[in-house]
Design a protein around this motif. Structure first.
Motif, PDB file in Angstrom:
ATOM      1  N   GLY A  33     -31.279   2.403  51.899  1.00 42.22           N
ATOM      2  CA  GLY A  33     -30.707   2.099  50.245  1.00 42.22           C
ATOM      3  C   GLY A  33     -30.344   3.265  49.824  1.00 42.22           C
ATOM      4  N   ASP A  34     -30.660   4.494  50.322  1.00 40.30           N
ATOM      5  CA  ASP A  34     -30.353   5.993  49.754  1.00 40.30           C
ATOM      6  C   ASP A  34     -28.899   6.390  49.960  1.00 40.30           C
ATOM      7  OD1 ASP A  34     -33.162   5.935  48.899  1.00 40.30           O
ATOM      8  OD2 ASP A  34     -33.703   6.779  50.833  1.00 40.30           O
ATOM      9  N   PHE A  52     -18.946  -0.008  53.867  1.00 36.32           N
ATOM     10  CA  PHE A  52     -19.659  -1.135  54.484  1.00 36.32           C
ATOM     11  C   PHE A  52     -21.128  -1.115  53.589  1.00 36.32           C
ATOM     12  CE2 PHE A  52     -16.825   0.228  57.701  1.00 36.32           C
ATOM     13  CZ  PHE A  52     -15.910  -0.743  57.858  1.00 36.32           C
ATOM     14  N   GLY A  53     -21.344  -0.783  52.362  1.00 39.77           N
ATOM     15  CA  GLY A  53     -22.557  -0.663  51.631  1.00 39.77           C
ATOM     16  C   GLY A  53     -23.353   0.577  51.721  1.00 39.77           C
ATOM     17  N   SER A  54     -22.756   1.398  52.432  1.00 36.54           N
ATOM     18  CA  SER A  54     -23.530   3.026  52.373  1.00 36.54           C
ATOM     19  C   SER A  54     -22.625   3.865  51.666  1.00 36.54           C
ATOM     20  CB  SER A  54     -23.735   3.381  54.066  1.00 36.54           C
ATOM     21  OG  SER A  54     -24.823   2.280  54.575  1.00 36.54           O
ATOM     22  N   SER A  55     -23.409   4.953  51.042  1.00 39.89           N
ATOM     23  CA  SER A  55     -22.271   5.769  50.080  1.00 39.89           C
ATOM     24  C   SER A  55     -22.980   7.093  50.626  1.00 39.89           C
ATOM     25  CB  SER A  55     -22.438   5.455  48.799  1.00 39.89           C
ATOM     26  OG  SER A  55     -23.784   5.648  48.309  1.00 39.89           O
ATOM     27  N   ALA A  56     -21.888   8.134  50.388  1.00 42.01           N
ATOM     28  CA  ALA A  56     -22.246   9.595  50.557  1.00 42.01           C
ATOM     29  C   ALA A  56     -21.568  10.606  49.385  1.00 42.01           C
ATOM     30  CB  ALA A  56     -21.663   9.895  52.025  1.00 42.01           C
ATOM     31  N   LEU A  57     -21.882  11.436  49.273  1.00 44.32           N
ATOM     32  CA  LEU A  57     -21.777  12.549  48.170  1.00 44.32           C
ATOM     33  C   LEU A  57     -21.528  13.696  48.741  1.00 44.32           C
ATOM     34  CD1 LEU A  57     -20.404  12.906  45.333  1.00 44.32           C
ATOM     35  CD2 LEU A  57     -22.888  13.182  44.546  1.00 44.32           C
ATOM     36  N   VAL A  70     -26.664   8.069  38.711  1.00 48.69           N
ATOM     37  CA  VAL A  70     -25.279   7.521  38.631  1.00 48.69           C
ATOM     38  C   VAL A  70     -25.172   6.463  39.568  1.00 48.69           C
ATOM     39  CG1 VAL A  70     -22.975   7.513  38.279  1.00 48.69           C
ATOM     40  CG2 VAL A  70     -24.237   9.369  37.386  1.00 48.69           C
ATOM     41  N   PRO A  71     -25.053   5.110  39.147  1.00 50.17           N
ATOM     42  CA  PRO A  71     -24.964   4.009  40.132  1.00 50.17           C
ATOM     43  C   PRO A  71     -23.600   4.194  41.123  1.00 50.17           C
ATOM     44  CG  PRO A  71     -25.392   3.224  38.103  1.00 50.17           C
ATOM     45  CD  PRO A  71     -25.270   4.584  38.140  1.00 50.17           C
ATOM     46  N   ASP A  72     -23.668   3.895  42.307  1.00 52.66           N
ATOM     47  CA  ASP A  72     -22.482   4.087  43.216  1.00 52.66           C
ATOM     48  C   ASP A  72     -21.237   3.112  42.628  1.00 52.66           C
ATOM     49  OD1 ASP A  72     -24.045   5.239  45.302  1.00 52.66           O
ATOM     50  OD2 ASP A  72     -23.964   3.547  46.636  1.00 52.66           O
ATOM     51  N   ALA A  73     -21.402   2.107  41.929  1.00 49.30           N
ATOM     52  CA  ALA A  73     -20.079   1.508  41.357  1.00 49.30           C
ATOM     53  C   ALA A  73     -19.607   2.325  40.426  1.00 49.30           C
ATOM     54  CB  ALA A  73     -20.815   0.189  40.852  1.00 49.30           C
TER      55      ALA A  73
END
Length: 238
Positions: A33-34, A52-57, A70-73
């Motif tokens: 969930g990170d 697909f539900g995972s995020s990267a910065l 800051v939330p992903d949305a």
């Protein structure tokens, strides 16, 4: 159409490599969930990608720190990244929806059709299109081109071009450009379908990227049968 679970994993692998992350970064992030982050002090572009539900910065450490709460949305919104990068001279590249496919129905037109694989026809087509459209599609960066030709009075007129380039040996990044005078006749769908099926035959997974404000490109992606898979938001640093 829906994507096979294995195809989603391939897409995440390709993007992990493109962003300089560990091969399993997106999968691991989904389990924990990170958000995946990679600090790059030399980066001239800040990239936020959600798949697909995972995020990267990816970007300088100070911006990763600023975005931590800051939330992903919100981070997917272009204005949020612009605000976070204002002191670094951030200026917009925009937010784009990402679509994918591992299989597609074939789109056809009635009658015979001439398709060229050459560059001159694609270059001529670009000269007949608005610069903003030319820049967004970027045919010059897509090595495999399939241009629909209309032969009239001894002339070969390029009407539409579907094209793709291979990325990370896994994805076929797809683009389509249509002569403004020949739009709304289904040619863009046919040209994109031709390129997509050539890429699928080469064992690649299809990727389509469309600016979130480009209603035509978004509609074409859905009409082709592509599945929405995520979003990419980017900002150049000054």
């Amino acid at each position: 159409m829906t994507l096979d679970a294995g195809s989603a994993a391939i897409i995440q692998l390709a993007w992990a490599r493109r962003l300089g992350l560990d091969d399993h970064a997106f999968g691991d992030a989904l389990a924990t969930g990170d958000r995946v982050v990679r600090a790059d002090e030399s980066a001239r572009t800040v990239e936020f990608v959600r798949l697909f539900g995972s995020s990267a910065l990816v970007g300088p450490q100070c911006l990763i720190d600023a975005a931590a709460a800051v939330p992903d949305a919100d981070l997917a919104q272009h204005v949020t990244l612009l605000t976070l990068t204002r002191s670094h001279g951030g200026h917009g590249l925009g937010a784009a929806a990402l679509f994918f496919a591992d299989d597609l129905p074939l789109k056809q037109v009635a009658g015979e059709m001439t398709v060229s694989h050459g560059s001159p026809e694609a270059i001529e087509l670009e000269s007949r299109c608005p610069p903003d459209d030319v820049n967004e599609v970027g045919l010059s960066d897509l090595e495999n081109r399939y241009t629909i030709i209309h032969e009239v009075a001894g002339r070969r007129l390029p009407l539409a071009c579907g094209a793709y380039t291979e990325r990370e040996g896994l994805l076929a990044h797809l683009g389509v450009l249509v002569d403004p005078e020949w739009r709304r006749r289904g040619l863009g769908t046919v040209a994109a379908s031709i390129a997509a099926h050539e890429a699928l035959a080469a064992g690649l997974t299809i990727q389509w990227r469309a600016d979130v404000s480009n209603t035509g490109a978004l509609a074409l992606a859905r009409h082709l049968g592509l599945s929405a898979g995520g979003i990419q938001t980017s900002v150049h640093l000054g």
